[in-house]
Design a protein around this motif. Structure first.
Motif, PDB file in Angstrom:
ATOM      1  N   VAL A  44     -10.256   0.420   8.133  1.00 37.33           N
ATOM      2  CA  VAL A  44      -8.863   0.272   7.743  1.00 37.33           C
ATOM      3  C   VAL A  44      -8.715  -1.117   7.138  1.00 37.33           C
ATOM      4  CG1 VAL A  44      -6.476   0.103   8.566  1.00 37.33           C
ATOM      5  CG2 VAL A  44      -7.985   1.827   9.524  1.00 37.33           C
ATOM      6  N   VAL A  45      -7.951  -1.187   6.041  1.00 40.02           N
ATOM      7  CA  VAL A  45      -7.639  -2.464   5.411  1.00 40.02           C
ATOM      8  C   VAL A  45      -6.134  -2.665   5.531  1.00 40.02           C
ATOM      9  CG1 VAL A  45      -7.666  -3.797   3.272  1.00 40.02           C
ATOM     10  CG2 VAL A  45      -9.557  -2.217   3.781  1.00 40.02           C
ATOM     11  N   VAL A  46      -5.744  -3.843   6.047  1.00 42.76           N
ATOM     12  CA  VAL A  46      -4.328  -4.207   6.100  1.00 42.76           C
ATOM     13  C   VAL A  46      -4.148  -5.492   5.316  1.00 42.76           C
ATOM     14  CG1 VAL A  46      -3.823  -3.027   8.280  1.00 42.76           C
ATOM     15  CG2 VAL A  46      -4.598  -5.389   8.328  1.00 42.76           C
ATOM     16  N   GLU A  47      -2.994  -5.605   4.642  1.00 39.63           N
ATOM     17  CA  GLU A  47      -2.702  -6.778   3.821  1.00 39.63           C
ATOM     18  C   GLU A  47      -1.277  -7.241   4.069  1.00 39.63           C
ATOM     19  OE1 GLU A  47      -3.273  -6.023  -0.344  1.00 39.63           O
ATOM     20  OE2 GLU A  47      -5.366  -5.444  -0.075  1.00 39.63           O
ATOM     21  N   GLU A  52      -1.149 -16.089  -3.954  1.00 35.18           N
ATOM     22  CA  GLU A  52      -2.144 -16.944  -3.313  1.00 35.18           C
ATOM     23  C   GLU A  52      -2.078 -16.884  -1.796  1.00 35.18           C
ATOM     24  OE1 GLU A  52      -3.246 -20.550  -4.815  1.00 35.18           O
ATOM     25  OE2 GLU A  52      -3.081 -19.916  -6.903  1.00 35.18           O
ATOM     26  N   SER A  53      -0.955 -16.417  -1.251  1.00 34.64           N
ATOM     27  CA  SER A  53      -0.839 -16.322   0.205  1.00 34.64           C
ATOM     28  C   SER A  53      -1.186 -14.929   0.731  1.00 34.64           C
ATOM     29  CB  SER A  53       0.571 -16.711   0.652  1.00 34.64           C
ATOM     30  OG  SER A  53       1.513 -15.781   0.172  1.00 34.64           O
ATOM     31  N   LEU A  54      -1.772 -14.077  -0.124  1.00 35.65           N
ATOM     32  CA  LEU A  54      -2.186 -12.743   0.286  1.00 35.65           C
ATOM     33  C   LEU A  54      -3.296 -12.846   1.318  1.00 35.65           C
ATOM     34  CD1 LEU A  54      -2.048  -9.623  -0.178  1.00 35.65           C
ATOM     35  CD2 LEU A  54      -3.893  -9.935  -1.820  1.00 35.65           C
ATOM     36  N   GLU A  55      -3.118 -12.170   2.446  1.00 38.83           N
ATOM     37  CA  GLU A  55      -4.138 -12.106   3.489  1.00 38.83           C
ATOM     38  C   GLU A  55      -4.558 -10.662   3.661  1.00 38.83           C
ATOM     39  OE1 GLU A  55      -2.730 -13.800   7.115  1.00 38.83           O
ATOM     40  OE2 GLU A  55      -2.610 -15.820   6.283  1.00 38.83           O
ATOM     41  N   LYS A  56      -5.848 -10.460   3.739  1.00 41.11           N
ATOM     42  CA  LYS A  56      -6.404  -9.118   3.870  1.00 41.11           C
ATOM     43  C   LYS A  56      -7.317  -9.103   5.090  1.00 41.11           C
ATOM     44  CE  LYS A  56      -7.942  -6.876   0.221  1.00 41.11           C
ATOM     45  NZ  LYS A  56      -8.772  -6.345  -0.880  1.00 41.11           N
ATOM     46  N   THR A  57      -7.189  -8.063   5.901  1.00 40.33           N
ATOM     47  CA  THR A  57      -8.072  -7.860   7.036  1.00 40.33           C
ATOM     48  C   THR A  57      -8.758  -6.517   6.854  1.00 40.33           C
ATOM     49  OG1 THR A  57      -6.606  -9.097   8.495  1.00 40.33           O
ATOM     50  CG2 THR A  57      -8.230  -7.681   9.544  1.00 40.33           C
ATOM     51  N   GLU A  65     -12.178   0.546  17.559  1.00 36.45           N
ATOM     52  CA  GLU A  65     -10.801   0.898  17.886  1.00 36.45           C
ATOM     53  C   GLU A  65      -9.840   0.273  16.891  1.00 36.45           C
ATOM     54  OE1 GLU A  65      -9.628   0.460  21.939  1.00 36.45           O
ATOM     55  OE2 GLU A  65     -11.543   1.216  22.670  1.00 36.45           O
ATOM     56  N   LEU A  66     -10.389  -0.393  15.878  1.00 38.48           N
ATOM     57  CA  LEU A  66      -9.608  -0.976  14.800  1.00 38.48           C
ATOM     58  C   LEU A  66      -8.599  -2.012  15.317  1.00 38.48           C
ATOM     59  CD1 LEU A  66      -9.078   2.385  12.893  1.00 38.48           C
ATOM     60  CD2 LEU A  66     -10.802   0.653  12.389  1.00 38.48           C
ATOM     61  N   ALA A  67      -9.011  -2.759  16.336  1.00 39.15           N
ATOM     62  CA  ALA A  67      -8.120  -3.727  16.992  1.00 39.15           C
ATOM     63  C   ALA A  67      -7.624  -4.799  16.031  1.00 39.15           C
ATOM     64  CB  ALA A  67      -8.832  -4.362  18.186  1.00 39.15           C
ATOM     65  N   GLU A  68      -8.487  -5.298  15.150  1.00 39.55           N
ATOM     66  CA  GLU A  68      -8.058  -6.343  14.210  1.00 39.55           C
ATOM     67  C   GLU A  68      -7.007  -5.817  13.239  1.00 39.55           C
ATOM     68  OE1 GLU A  68     -11.224  -8.610  12.343  1.00 39.55           O
ATOM     69  OE2 GLU A  68     -12.478  -8.217  14.085  1.00 39.55           O
ATOM     70  N   ALA A  69      -7.170  -4.577  12.808  1.00 41.17           N
ATOM     71  CA  ALA A  69      -6.183  -3.983  11.901  1.00 41.17           C
ATOM     72  C   ALA A  69      -4.852  -3.795  12.624  1.00 41.17           C
ATOM     73  CB  ALA A  69      -6.694  -2.656  11.353  1.00 41.17           C
ATOM     74  N   LYS A  70      -4.898  -3.379  13.885  1.00 43.01           N
ATOM     75  CA  LYS A  70      -3.665  -3.228  14.664  1.00 43.01           C
ATOM     76  C   LYS A  70      -2.994  -4.585  14.870  1.00 43.01           C
ATOM     77  CE  LYS A  70      -5.074   0.990  16.982  1.00 43.01           C
ATOM     78  NZ  LYS A  70      -5.572   1.594  18.216  1.00 43.01           N
ATOM     79  N   GLN A  71      -3.795  -5.624  15.075  1.00 41.84           N
ATOM     80  CA  GLN A  71      -3.242  -6.969  15.188  1.00 41.84           C
ATOM     81  C   GLN A  71      -2.543  -7.355  13.881  1.00 41.84           C
ATOM     82  OE1 GLN A  71      -2.753  -9.022  17.643  1.00 41.84           O
ATOM     83  NE2 GLN A  71      -2.034 -10.731  16.416  1.00 41.84           N
ATOM     84  N   ILE A 163       7.393   3.922  15.674  1.00 38.84           N
ATOM     85  CA  ILE A 163       6.233   3.269  15.046  1.00 38.84           C
ATOM     86  C   ILE A 163       6.169   1.810  15.479  1.00 38.84           C
ATOM     87  CG2 ILE A 163       5.222   2.520  12.851  1.00 38.84           C
ATOM     88  CD1 ILE A 163       6.378   5.167  11.630  1.00 38.84           C
ATOM     89  N   ARG A 164       7.298   1.124  15.469  1.00 32.39           N
ATOM     90  CA  ARG A 164       7.318  -0.285  15.908  1.00 32.39           C
ATOM     91  C   ARG A 164       6.866  -0.416  17.358  1.00 32.39           C
ATOM     92  NH1 ARG A 164      11.948  -0.415  12.577  1.00 32.39           N
ATOM     93  NH2 ARG A 164      13.317  -0.016  14.340  1.00 32.39           N
ATOM     94  N   GLU A 165       7.314   0.492  18.219  1.00 29.35           N
ATOM     95  CA  GLU A 165       6.892   0.481  19.624  1.00 29.35           C
ATOM     96  C   GLU A 165       5.376   0.690  19.733  1.00 29.35           C
ATOM     97  OE1 GLU A 165       9.206   3.410  21.671  1.00 29.35           O
ATOM     98  OE2 GLU A 165      11.032   2.195  21.612  1.00 29.35           O
ATOM     99  N   TRP A 166       4.847   1.611  18.938  1.00 29.66           N
ATOM    100  CA  TRP A 166       3.403   1.874  18.929  1.00 29.66           C
ATOM    101  C   TRP A 166       2.640   0.628  18.491  1.00 29.66           C
ATOM    102  CZ3 TRP A 166       0.588   2.318  14.189  1.00 29.66           C
ATOM    103  CH2 TRP A 166      -0.747   2.663  14.338  1.00 29.66           C
ATOM    104  N   ILE A 167       3.136  -0.030  17.463  1.00 26.69           N
ATOM    105  CA  ILE A 167       2.470  -1.249  16.969  1.00 26.69           C
ATOM    106  C   ILE A 167       2.455  -2.319  18.053  1.00 26.69           C
ATOM    107  CG2 ILE A 167       2.706  -3.169  15.342  1.00 26.69           C
ATOM    108  CD1 ILE A 167       3.673  -1.078  13.251  1.00 26.69           C
ATOM    109  N   VAL A 168       3.560  -2.500  18.731  1.00 30.51           N
ATOM    110  CA  VAL A 168       3.658  -3.541  19.754  1.00 30.51           C
ATOM    111  C   VAL A 168       2.734  -3.254  20.936  1.00 30.51           C
ATOM    112  CG1 VAL A 168       5.220  -4.559  21.473  1.00 30.51           C
ATOM    113  CG2 VAL A 168       5.975  -4.276  19.115  1.00 30.51           C
ATOM    114  N   ARG A 169       2.673  -2.015  21.382  1.00 28.48           N
ATOM    115  CA  ARG A 169       1.879  -1.710  22.580  1.00 28.48           C
ATOM    116  C   ARG A 169       0.381  -1.559  22.290  1.00 28.48           C
ATOM    117  NH1 ARG A 169       4.423   3.456  22.087  1.00 28.48           N
ATOM    118  NH2 ARG A 169       2.840   4.998  21.630  1.00 28.48           N
ATOM    119  N   ASN A 170       0.006  -1.533  21.032  1.00 30.16           N
ATOM    120  CA  ASN A 170      -1.416  -1.431  20.695  1.00 30.16           C
ATOM    121  C   ASN A 170      -1.923  -2.794  20.336  1.00 30.16           C
ATOM    122  OD1 ASN A 170      -2.387   1.387  20.868  1.00 30.16           O
ATOM    123  ND2 ASN A 170      -0.564   1.732  19.663  1.00 30.16           N
TER     124      ASN A 170
END
Length: 170
Positions: A44-47, A52-57, A65-71, A163-170
């Protein structure tokens, strides 16, 4: 906002929603009484940000478990690419999709028997392969249709809360 940005935003929302739905339903989906499963499978890629301030993980790994993407989601980043796995019965498909234009790459269908029987032709194998491609594309775009109907309905606000609740608890 120009059309390409609208498309990208809708694609990012769709992939985020799909990830949410797949995790909350153990991958199980149903469209028109047809059951199948969809999983985020290993990449998974998240941005977040722009210019210039674009951050990509990029988060990958087959058993990840894709923990960094969830973060990244918790930090406000959006899903821009994902590797998906679809399953139905004993069949399995894989593909990677980009949020900005829904382009597919790395598309893998279930294997088909390559050995021809006496009364078979190459045309039969080709048609079987095309049927398998069409089946997966049908799953994908049926889910997108379901998302769009929800996205532009009054129920979207409640779905966003979940969805917001899911994001927070993961």
């Amino acid at each position: 906002m120009d059309l390409s940005n609208v498309n990208k935003l809708l694609g990012e929302e769709f992939l985020t929603w799909l990830w949410f739905k797949s995790e909350n339903q153990s991958g199980l989906m149903e469209i028109n009484n047809e059951a199948f499963a969809v999983y985020f499978s290993g990449r998974v890629v998240v941005e977040g940000g722009e210019g210039e301030s674009l951050e990509k993980t990029v988060c990958s790994g087959e058993m990840s478990e894709l923990a960094e993407a969830k973060q990244g989601l918790r930090l406000g980043k959006k899903v821009t690419q994902a590797k998906l796995k679809f399953e139905q019965d004993n069949l399995s498909w894989q593909l990677s999709v980009k949020a900005e234009d829904f382009s597919f790459s790395g598309f893998k269908t279930p294997k088909i028997e390559m050995k021809l029987e006496e009364d078979e032709s190459d045309e039969g194998r080709f048609l079987e392969k095309m049927y398998l491609v069409e089946k997966c594309v049908h799953f994908f775009f049926s889910l997108f249709k379901q998302f769009v109907e929800l996205r532009f309905s009054p129920a979207w606000e409640e779905e966003q809360r979940k969805i917001r609740e899911w994001i927070v608890r993961n």
